[in-house]
Design a protein around this motif. Structure first.
Motif, short mmCIF file in Angstrom:
data_model
loop_
_atom_site.label_atom_id
_atom_site.label_comp_id
_atom_site.label_asym_id
_atom_site.label_seq_id
_atom_site.Cartn_x
_atom_site.Cartn_y
_atom_site.Cartn_z
N PRO A 191 1.77 15.69 1.59
CA PRO A 191 2.34 14.49 2.23
C PRO A 191 2.62 13.43 1.16
O PRO A 191 1.78 13.19 0.29
N LEU A 192 3.80 12.81 1.24
CA LEU A 192 4.19 11.79 0.26
C LEU A 192 3.96 10.41 0.86
O LEU A 192 4.62 10.01 1.82
N LEU A 193 3.02 9.67 0.30
CA LEU A 193 2.68 8.33 0.77
C LEU A 193 3.55 7.33 0.02
O LEU A 193 3.76 7.45 -1.19
N TYR A 194 4.03 6.30 0.73
CA TYR A 194 4.97 5.38 0.07
C TYR A 194 4.77 3.95 0.53
O TYR A 194 4.23 3.69 1.61
N HIS A 195 5.23 3.03 -0.31
CA HIS A 195 5.24 1.60 0.00
C HIS A 195 6.51 1.33 0.80
O HIS A 195 7.61 1.56 0.32
N SER A 196 6.35 0.83 2.03
CA SER A 196 7.51 0.68 2.91
C SER A 196 8.54 -0.31 2.38
O SER A 196 9.72 -0.24 2.74
N PRO A 217 11.52 14.68 3.38
CA PRO A 217 11.14 13.37 3.94
C PRO A 217 9.85 12.84 3.32
O PRO A 217 8.97 13.60 2.92
N LEU A 218 9.77 11.51 3.26
CA LEU A 218 8.51 10.87 2.92
C LEU A 218 7.61 10.92 4.15
O LEU A 218 8.08 11.03 5.27
N ASP A 219 6.33 10.83 3.93
CA ASP A 219 5.41 11.08 5.04
C ASP A 219 4.93 9.81 5.72
O ASP A 219 5.28 9.55 6.87
N CYS A 220 4.13 9.01 5.05
CA CYS A 220 3.47 7.87 5.69
C CYS A 220 3.70 6.62 4.85
O CYS A 220 3.44 6.62 3.65
N GLY A 221 4.20 5.56 5.49
CA GLY A 221 4.53 4.32 4.78
C GLY A 221 3.50 3.22 5.03
O GLY A 221 2.90 3.15 6.11
N PHE A 222 3.33 2.35 4.05
CA PHE A 222 2.36 1.26 4.12
C PHE A 222 3.01 -0.03 3.63
O PHE A 222 3.72 -0.01 2.63
N GLY A 237 -2.76 12.40 0.97
CA GLY A 237 -1.58 12.91 0.30
C GLY A 237 -1.47 12.35 -1.09
O GLY A 237 -2.46 11.91 -1.70
N VAL A 238 -0.22 12.36 -1.61
CA VAL A 238 0.07 11.87 -2.97
C VAL A 238 0.86 10.58 -2.85
O VAL A 238 1.81 10.49 -2.08
N ALA A 239 0.46 9.57 -3.62
CA ALA A 239 1.17 8.29 -3.64
C ALA A 239 1.74 8.07 -5.03
O ALA A 239 1.16 8.50 -6.03
N VAL A 240 2.90 7.40 -5.10
CA VAL A 240 3.35 6.86 -6.38
C VAL A 240 3.07 5.36 -6.32
O VAL A 240 3.47 4.68 -5.37
N VAL A 241 2.38 4.87 -7.32
CA VAL A 241 1.86 3.51 -7.25
C VAL A 241 1.83 2.92 -8.66
O VAL A 241 1.78 3.66 -9.65
N GLN A 242 1.84 1.60 -8.73
CA GLN A 242 1.74 0.93 -10.03
C GLN A 242 0.43 1.34 -10.70
O GLN A 242 -0.63 1.29 -10.10
N GLU A 243 0.52 1.71 -11.95
CA GLU A 243 -0.66 2.21 -12.67
C GLU A 243 -1.78 1.17 -12.71
O GLU A 243 -2.96 1.53 -12.61
#
Length: 304
Positions: A191-196, A217-222, A237-243
């Protein structure tokens, strides 16, 4: 005994240029003219017999001598400033009113704030409410840490903004989730977690990783990064986020970056202040400390 050290005026000018990368910005920070800063640095270089900066159309960069001089003098000059402030105001605490974007405040600033309090016990910090639609006209804030929301965003003319952290993103997940990821294609099985507010971050990261997200598709947005990080910690899942947001999680092993692919969004978080603000020692001390924290090495659990 002949004095061998540069003068404090020369050191303050040199260190301000080194911090800001610009004679103009250094002059603004020190509340003097650009010519005064240039003369002070010129005197320093004449005394050293070597250049401390290389000048380019885009700004300045430290020479090897300049980098060594900064390393050897910066902390001592800050100590002198702190001592002067404390002795000059024995019964008065300096006050800094601060507004910080919520997720950065919780994930990056708060774990480090005790270090500032320890170094500068005479500075009292008061946090003010963060406003997503900040126009920088309020008079109850001395310093903001705000986010650049798009590459085209321009800061208001009355605001001096300096980049702090947060341009780079990378993929993170729990060690358990990472056990099933050996290459970029494996990411699509999670699942791909993302910043909405920035779903395009996944496309930016995928481009750097050589991964085609078309039709996936992306999975769950925040709406808050802190909630997305909590979801990643929970193994959702996996998130891409600021280091910078997950630096402590990576160090502690709560999260890992299974591929270690970093990509730049070009945005990030900035320290903002009013250009017309009078000399404000607490803001200056805190801004310098912030830049030191931003440059601290990252010890991350990144699979090579």
């Amino acid at each position: 005994m002949r004095i061998q050290s540069p003068s404090l005026v020369e050191l303050h000018s040199f260190l301000a240029v080194a911090r800001t990368g610009s004679f103009r910005r250094a002059a603004q920070e020190l509340c003097v003219t650009q010519a005064a800063v240039s003369r002070a640095v010129a005197r320093l270089e004449a005394d050293m017999g070597q250049e401390v900066f290389t000048r380019t159309p885009g700004g300045v960069a430290l020479t090897a001598l300049g980098a060594e001089l900064q390393r050897m003098t910066a902390r001592h000059v800050r100590g002198l400033e702190a001592a002067g402030l404390r002795l000059r105001r024995p019964s008065e605490r300096l006050r800094l009113r601060l507004s910080v974007v919520t997720s950065l405040g919780n994930l990056w600033l708060m774990p480090r704030l005790e270090d500032f309090r320890r170094q500068h016990p005479g500075v009292a910090i008061e946090f003010r409410q963060y406003r997503h639609d900040e126009d920088f006209t309020r008079d109850d804030v001395d310093l903001w840490i705000d986010v650049k929301r798009s590459l085209r965003q321009q800061w208001p003319r009355q605001i001096a903004a300096r980049y702090l952290v947060g341009r780079e993103i990378l993929e993170v997940c729990t060690p358990a989730v990472a056990s099933g990821i050996a290459n970029a294609q494996d990411i699509l099985r999670q699942p791909l977690l993302y910043h909405s507010a920035h779903p395009g971050n996944w496309e930016i990261w995928a481009g750097q990783a050589g991964l085609d997200l078309a039709g996936h598709p992306l999975d769950c947005g925040f709406d808050l990064v802190i909630n997305m990080v909590d979801a990643a910690r929970a193994g959702m899942g996996v998130a891409v986020v600021q280091e910078c947001m997950v630096r402590d999680d990576l160090r502690a092993g709560r999260l890992v970056a299974p591929l270690g692919v970093r990509a730049s969004t070009g945005r990030g978080y900035y320290v903002c202040r009013r250009r017309a603000q009078a000399a404000h020692p607490a803001s200056e001390l805190f801004s310098q400390w912030l830049q030191e924290q931003a440059l601290a090495p990252i010890s991350a659990a990144v699979r090579q």
